[in-house]
Scaffold this motif. Structure first.
Motif, PDB file in Angstrom:
ATOM      1  N   GLY A 285     -24.280  85.359 -97.297  1.00  0.00           N
ATOM      2  CA  GLY A 285     -25.367  84.465 -96.912  1.00  0.00           C
ATOM      3  C   GLY A 285     -25.039  82.987 -96.899  1.00  0.00           C
ATOM      4  O   GLY A 285     -25.907  82.158 -97.174  1.00  0.00           O
ATOM      5  N   ILE A 286     -23.818  82.627 -96.555  1.00  0.00           N
ATOM      6  CA  ILE A 286     -23.448  81.218 -96.486  1.00  0.00           C
ATOM      7  C   ILE A 286     -23.972  80.629 -95.173  1.00  0.00           C
ATOM      8  O   ILE A 286     -23.642  81.119 -94.093  1.00  0.00           O
ATOM      9  N   GLU A 287     -24.788  79.581 -95.300  1.00  0.00           N
ATOM     10  CA  GLU A 287     -25.363  78.945 -94.118  1.00  0.00           C
ATOM     11  C   GLU A 287     -24.367  77.965 -93.511  1.00  0.00           C
ATOM     12  O   GLU A 287     -23.548  77.377 -94.195  1.00  0.00           O
ATOM     13  N   GLY A 288     -24.434  77.785 -92.198  1.00  0.00           N
ATOM     14  CA  GLY A 288     -23.570  76.855 -91.492  1.00  0.00           C
ATOM     15  C   GLY A 288     -22.184  77.385 -91.224  1.00  0.00           C
ATOM     16  O   GLY A 288     -21.307  76.657 -90.774  1.00  0.00           O
ATOM     17  N   ARG A 289     -21.976  78.662 -91.484  1.00  0.00           N
ATOM     18  CA  ARG A 289     -20.633  79.259 -91.362  1.00  0.00           C
ATOM     19  C   ARG A 289     -20.080  79.213 -89.943  1.00  0.00           C
ATOM     20  O   ARG A 289     -18.871  79.123 -89.750  1.00  0.00           O
ATOM     21  N   SER A 290     -20.955  79.254 -88.932  1.00  0.00           N
ATOM     22  CA  SER A 290     -20.478  79.290 -87.548  1.00  0.00           C
ATOM     23  C   SER A 290     -19.772  77.991 -87.145  1.00  0.00           C
ATOM     24  O   SER A 290     -18.956  77.994 -86.229  1.00  0.00           O
ATOM     25  N   LYS A 291     -20.052  76.909 -87.860  1.00  0.00           N
ATOM     26  CA  LYS A 291     -19.424  75.622 -87.537  1.00  0.00           C
ATOM     27  C   LYS A 291     -18.236  75.304 -88.435  1.00  0.00           C
ATOM     28  O   LYS A 291     -17.609  74.265 -88.289  1.00  0.00           O
ATOM     29  N   MET A 292     -17.915  76.220 -89.351  1.00  0.00           N
ATOM     30  CA  MET A 292     -16.832  75.968 -90.308  1.00  0.00           C
ATOM     31  C   MET A 292     -15.483  76.431 -89.771  1.00  0.00           C
ATOM     32  O   MET A 292     -15.398  77.438 -89.082  1.00  0.00           O
TER      33      MET A 292
END
Length: 79
Positions: A60-67
């Motif tokens: 459930g880590i948010e913002g993963r698509s931009k990492m």
């Protein structure tokens, strides 16, 4: 100064040095038999970005698509 709430202070310190959060290090260090049967997974640095992304999604880590890969590793270690 030793923390009385940490059962395995040596393991706790080792995990902190590896970049784990205080909370995650304490959870692991306070788990009975932690690490005795583990250690079979390869380090995150050897994982593909896709596998890291899937793991980040699972926890459930948010913002993963931009990492990027390094950011995913850091997020997973500090989760």
């Amino acid at each position: 100064m030793p923390n009385p709430s940490i059962q395995n202070e040596e393991q706790y310190e080792a995990l902190r040095e590896q970049g784990y959060s205080k909370e995650k290090s304490a959870r692991i260090a306070n788990t009975p038999d932690a690490g005795k049967n583990g250690g079979k997974a390869s380090p995150y640095e050897e994982w593909t970005k896709e596998k890291l992304y899937d793991q980040a999604k699972d926890v459930g880590i948010e913002g993963r698509s931009k990492m990027d890969k390094e950011e995913l590793i850091e997020a997973l270690r500090n989760n």
